[in-house]
Design an enzyme around this catalytic site. Structure first.
Site, PDB file in Angstrom:
ATOM      1  N   CYS A   1       0.799  -1.211   0.000  1.00 44.85           N
ATOM      2  CA  CYS A   1       0.000   0.000   0.000  1.00 44.85           C
ATOM      3  C   CYS A   1       0.837   1.268   0.000  1.00 44.85           C
ATOM      4  O   CYS A   1       1.966   1.282   0.495  1.00 44.85           O
ATOM      5  CB  CYS A   1      -0.886   0.060   1.236  1.00 44.85           C
ATOM      6  SG  CYS A   1      -1.969  -1.333   1.389  1.00 44.85           S
TER       7      CYS A   1
ATOM      8  N   GLY B   1       1.383  -0.032  -5.034  1.00 46.74           N
ATOM      9  CA  GLY B   1       0.134  -0.782  -5.149  1.00 46.74           C
ATOM     10  C   GLY B   1      -0.521  -0.511  -6.482  1.00 46.74           C
ATOM     11  O   GLY B   1      -0.730   0.653  -6.826  1.00 46.74           O
TER      12      GLY B   1
ATOM     13  N   ASN C   1      -1.292   1.169   5.551  1.00 50.58           N
ATOM     14  CA  ASN C   1      -0.140   0.468   4.985  1.00 50.58           C
ATOM     15  C   ASN C   1       0.466  -0.327   6.135  1.00 50.58           C
ATOM     16  O   ASN C   1       0.884   0.250   7.136  1.00 50.58           O
ATOM     17  CB  ASN C   1       0.866   1.488   4.414  1.00 50.58           C
ATOM     18  CG  ASN C   1       2.107   0.843   3.821  1.00 50.58           C
ATOM     19  OD1 ASN C   1       3.132   1.491   3.701  1.00 50.58           O
ATOM     20  ND2 ASN C   1       2.041  -0.408   3.448  1.00 50.58           N
ATOM     21  N   GLY C   2       0.513  -1.649   5.965  1.00 51.76           N
ATOM     22  CA  GLY C   2       1.032  -2.506   7.027  1.00 51.76           C
ATOM     23  C   GLY C   2       0.168  -3.737   7.154  1.00 51.76           C
ATOM     24  O   GLY C   2      -0.641  -4.030   6.277  1.00 51.76           O
TER      25      GLY C   2
ATOM     26  N   TYR D   1      14.286  -2.758  -1.977  1.00 49.77           N
ATOM     27  CA  TYR D   1      13.471  -2.893  -3.190  1.00 49.77           C
ATOM     28  C   TYR D   1      12.223  -2.013  -3.253  1.00 49.77           C
ATOM     29  O   TYR D   1      11.941  -1.427  -4.293  1.00 49.77           O
ATOM     30  CB  TYR D   1      13.041  -4.362  -3.350  1.00 49.77           C
ATOM     31  CG  TYR D   1      12.066  -4.573  -4.484  1.00 49.77           C
ATOM     32  CD1 TYR D   1      12.465  -4.397  -5.810  1.00 49.77           C
ATOM     33  CD2 TYR D   1      10.742  -4.920  -4.242  1.00 49.77           C
ATOM     34  CE1 TYR D   1      11.569  -4.568  -6.857  1.00 49.77           C
ATOM     35  CE2 TYR D   1       9.843  -5.094  -5.293  1.00 49.77           C
ATOM     36  CZ  TYR D   1      10.261  -4.922  -6.596  1.00 49.77           C
ATOM     37  OH  TYR D   1       9.385  -5.077  -7.633  1.00 49.77           O
TER      38      TYR D   1
END
Ligand code: SF4
Length: 472
Positions: free
Chosen positions: A16, A42, A116-117, A256
């Site tokens: 996300c 995303g 996000n998580g 990354y």
């Protein structure tokens, strides 16, 4: 029979990206741009919620930001505060109901949430909430937070949010939007990034600073691990409602996930990837002629490796940037077609050369094997594969989409066995100490390395066994 195939991209995936803005007349459109800049975080759904008066308006759907939003949809997002979300998911949970932000109405009024998580105790909490009468709209763990919020008896917004977050465990970088406030929160370990910016007096919160750059906003600082920030007409207020934990920022953001032009956890990502490459060259030199990156994932590390080794950097593989996530395969089989549609070897560069091939990680090994084969077919005499992170041995419980442990080639093969499988003349990974040195954390006191080291900061024994049931 030919059919539609997914692009063969064997990487861990961030799930996300977030963007929010408070106090700008073009809040909806700037949020659209902020999501656009963070599309790499995303690609399967996108959504924006905007506040005007006492109302929240939501527009969201499946697809890329540009597919979901057009002029008509942006017109439907009025007001001077907004927040949005881009999401990646695995195939089984690619459903519109899980698209974020999630917007609910409760006795406190409307509130929207983007996450996000990944919460490690979400299934347990959900079972308890359902037993107490809560009805869920989605399979997303994020919705648990909103149910907890709706049940809180705390009067102030920040207290109610803090009370709900005190019950969840795991990774969260969050944005809440109400008609009156934008609230950001980051878990005490600080797994996922979240930064604060400013544009013409308006505050912005985003996953990555590249979103600020696109709209000419100024980077102010990160939301700190364990911090809750309320932005409203009074300005910005900071709270520390959670018990402190050792900071464990995701080192893979640097390896990354994050865009190379972003500043993440206070460091430029491209410079950090180059430092990984320099460290890799010191640890694992190769008797070779040229350094070739796997584009784009190996770019930063290849620059560093070439610099440190003194070998020339060469574009031995060219990437087609215009491929989507799926393609229609040809009727007749073409060898390694899935990789070829994305990468093409440059024979004039590779012919007769001893190549150091740089990539950031090997997950299942399938793509690495095809790329090594492609470099050989392109004429390389030797291929020495160098990886700018340690072997990925375990899955992530903190918001990254990873295969199961069994699917991770390094979890059940030695480096020599992997070398043989991918068909390289030699193979070396960056050491864990080397990776931590490259991110400026020699003592390993600020980063999570669990997928390499098995040291999970939120103990796996605390992780919910039903975690896999949850999509993000
Ligand atoms: Fe990042 Fe790996 Fe830790 Fe997940 S387990 S937060 S991917 S370092």
């Amino acid at each position: 029979m030919p059919g539609r195939l997914a692009i063969d991209d064997d990487h861990f995936r961030d799930r996300c990206g977030l963007f929010g803005i408070f106090g700008h007349p073009e809040a909806g459109r700037l949020t659209y741009l902020g999501l656009y800049a963070q599309q790499h975080r995303g690609q399967e759904s996108a959504g924006i919620v905007a506040a005007e008066g006492n109302k929240l308006h939501v527009e969201k759907g499946m697809g890329l930001v540009n597919d979901v939003f057009d002029e008509h949809r942006l017109e439907a997002l009025p007001g001077d505060r907004a927040m949005g979300h881009v999401r990646y998911s695995t195939a089984g949970d690619t459903v519109a109901a899980n698209a974020q932000p999630i917007l609910i109405e409760c006795h406190r009024g409307p509130i929207a949430l983007g996450h996000n998580g990944n919460l490690v105790n979400a299934a347990k909490l959900r079972n308890e909430l359902e037993a107490a009468g809560s009805i869920f709209q989605s399979t997303s763990d994020t919705e648990v937070i909103l149910h907890l919020y709706a049940r809180s008896h705390r009067e102030k917004l920040e207290d109610a949010i803090a009370a709900s977050l005190s019950k969840v465990m795991g990774a969260f970088s969050l944005l809440f939007l109400t008609p009156d406030a934008l609230v950001a929160a980051r878990d005490p370990w600080g797994f996922r990034p979240l930064c604060i910016g400013k544009l013409e007096g308006a505050y912005i919160v985003a996953s990555e600073t590249c979103a600020l750059d696109l709209i000419d906003a100024e980077y102010v600082r990160d939301v700190e691990p364990g911090e809750l920030v309320v932005i409203d007409r009074e300005g910005l207020r900071s709270f520390r409602p959670f018990p402190p934990e050792p900071v464990r920022q995701c080192v893979f953001e640097h390896v990354y996930f994050a865009r190379p032009d972003s500043i993440v956890f206070g460091r430029n990502v491209l410079a950090t990837r180059a430092a990984m490459g320099r460290q890799l060259a010191r640890e694992s030199p190769a008797d070779a002629d040229i350094v070739v990156p796997v584009p784009d994932s190996g770019m930063g590390a290849a620059l560093g490796y070439a610099e440190e080794s003194g070998l020339p950097f060469a574009w031995g593989l060219i990437r087609n940037h215009y491929v989507g996530r799926t393609f229609i395969e040809p009727r007749q089989s073409i060898r390694s077609f899935g990789v070829k549609i994305k990468l093409n070897p440059v024979r004039s560069v590779l012919e007769g050369k001893r190549v150091v091939l740089i990539d950031d990680s090997i997950v299942r090994g399938t793509t690495s094997r095809k790329i090594v084969g492609m470099v050989r077919e392109g004429g390389a005499r030797e291929v020495h594969l160098r990886i700018s992170s340690p072997p990925t041995m375990g899955p992530c419980y903190y918001g990254i989409d990873t295969p199961t442990r069994e699917e991770l080639i390094a979890s059940n093969h030695t480096v020599e066995q992997i070398r043989e499988w991918v068909g390289a003349d030699s193979l070396s990974y960056l050491s864990q100490d080397g990776l931590l040195a490259a991110v400026g954390d020699e003592a390993g006191q600020r980063h999570c390395t669990a997928c390499f080291s098995g040291r999970y900061p939120v103990a796996v024994s605390q992780a919910d066994p039903q975690l896999a049931l949850f999509a993000k």
